[in-house]
Design an enzyme around this catalytic site. Structure first.
Site, short mmCIF file in Angstrom:
data_model
loop_
_atom_site.label_atom_id
_atom_site.label_comp_id
_atom_site.label_asym_id
_atom_site.label_seq_id
_atom_site.Cartn_x
_atom_site.Cartn_y
_atom_site.Cartn_z
N GLY A 141 -39.79 -34.02 38.79
CA GLY A 141 -40.13 -35.31 39.37
C GLY A 141 -41.03 -35.15 40.58
O GLY A 141 -40.82 -35.81 41.61
N VAL A 154 -37.82 -34.51 31.18
CA VAL A 154 -36.68 -33.62 31.39
C VAL A 154 -35.50 -33.93 30.48
O VAL A 154 -34.57 -33.12 30.37
CB VAL A 154 -36.22 -33.64 32.86
CG1 VAL A 154 -37.31 -33.12 33.78
CG2 VAL A 154 -35.74 -35.02 33.28
N SER A 214 -27.25 -39.19 45.36
CA SER A 214 -27.51 -40.40 46.13
C SER A 214 -26.23 -40.74 46.89
O SER A 214 -25.13 -40.35 46.48
CB SER A 214 -27.87 -41.56 45.20
OG SER A 214 -27.79 -42.81 45.87
N TYR A 254 -26.23 -46.23 37.56
CA TYR A 254 -26.93 -45.28 38.43
C TYR A 254 -25.93 -44.53 39.29
O TYR A 254 -26.00 -43.30 39.43
CB TYR A 254 -27.92 -46.04 39.31
CG TYR A 254 -28.65 -45.18 40.31
CD1 TYR A 254 -29.68 -44.34 39.91
CD2 TYR A 254 -28.32 -45.22 41.67
CE1 TYR A 254 -30.35 -43.54 40.84
CE2 TYR A 254 -28.98 -44.44 42.60
CZ TYR A 254 -30.00 -43.60 42.18
OH TYR A 254 -30.67 -42.82 43.09
N ALA A 278 -22.85 -43.93 38.62
CA ALA A 278 -22.10 -43.02 37.76
C ALA A 278 -22.87 -41.74 37.50
O ALA A 278 -22.30 -40.64 37.52
CB ALA A 278 -21.76 -43.72 36.45
N THR A 279 -24.17 -41.86 37.26
CA THR A 279 -24.96 -40.64 37.02
C THR A 279 -25.02 -39.78 38.26
O THR A 279 -24.93 -38.54 38.19
CB THR A 279 -26.40 -40.98 36.58
OG1 THR A 279 -27.12 -41.64 37.63
CG2 THR A 279 -26.41 -41.85 35.33
N ILE A 297 -34.28 -44.52 51.06
CA ILE A 297 -35.53 -43.79 51.28
C ILE A 297 -36.69 -44.66 50.81
O ILE A 297 -36.62 -45.30 49.75
CB ILE A 297 -35.54 -42.45 50.51
CG1 ILE A 297 -34.26 -41.66 50.80
CG2 ILE A 297 -36.79 -41.64 50.87
CD1 ILE A 297 -34.07 -41.28 52.26
#
Length: 232
Positions: A8, A55, A129, A142, A144-145, A175
């Site tokens: 990324g 990815v 995060s 999000y 959970a990931t 950010i």
């Protein structure tokens, strides 16, 4: 001089990391998926090597790492987000979030592993995060990931430590990147006021944390919160 691989790497945090590590004299390769022009610009500015790769695609990851002769530091920064109520989230959206944010790490770690094990050393830095730590309303999938990323990082640190491979995780706060593009200025200002330092973070803030973890030889299995004190 180390060889640093960053996923990324064409925008935001990834681009800042590419620039910082290149400035420090490291050989940098970065993977990107969507924005060819941005990747080209980063490569031209830094001298790093850009490699297209989804990815979440095992064949693409394998092909990408075949182009990389060595890996000393692997920074797993690629990620996507989704904002909305859980009941409105489509199954394919859920699957894609986990494919990129979690499966992508699994694929990249396994692709780099032969190089790490051959020399019995290496450094892996994952990006979670603050929502992976505390959860966020309307960002359940999000969160959970990113929680999975933290658990994966801690488990890998234990598994790979005897082979000389360190694994740490960074948990950024708010950010100023493309992920916040849909957030109103008022909300961003409010979040800045809630932090201990009175501002939101920049990609450079996260890149500096990555540099620290890449060099901190006695640090592994840790989650470094880089959020200005928004979550304590």
């Amino acid at each position: 001089m180390s060889t640093v691989v960053i996923t990324g790497g064409s925008r935001g945090i990834g681009a800042a990391a590419v620039e910082l590590f290149a400035q420090k004299g490291h050989r940098v390769f970065f993977l990107y998926e969507k924005n060819h022009e941005a990747a080209k610009a980063v490569a031209e500015k830094t001298g790093a090597t850009a490699i297209w790769c989804d990815v979440a695609d095992s064949d693409a990851v394998w092909a990408a790492f075949q182009q990389i002769p060595d890996v000393d530091v692997l920074i797993l920064n690629a990620g996507i987000c989704h904002y909305g109520l859980m009941q409105d989230l489509q199954e394919h959206e859920w699957d894609r979030l986990f494919a990129v944010n979690v499966k992508g790490m699994y694929l990249c770690v396994n692709a780099a592993m032969p190089k790490f094990l051959k020399k019995q050393s290496g450094c892996i830095i994952t990006v979670s995060s603050m929502w992976g730590q505390v959860g966020a309303s309307c960002e359940a999938a999000y969160s959970a990931t990113k929680g999975a990323v933290i658990a994966l990082s801690k488990a890998l640190a234990q598994e790979l430590g005897p082979s000389g491979i360190r694994v740490n995780c960074i948990a950024p706060g708010v950010i100023q990147t493309d992920m916040c593009a849909s957030v109103s200025e008022e909300t961003m200002a409010s979040l800045a006021e809630e932090s201990c330092v009175g501002r939101n973070g920049t990609p450079a803030d996260i890149a500096q944390a990555m540099e620290y973890l890449a060099e901190a030889e006695f640090v592994t299995g840790q989650v470094l919160s880089v959020n200005g004190g928004l979550v304590l």
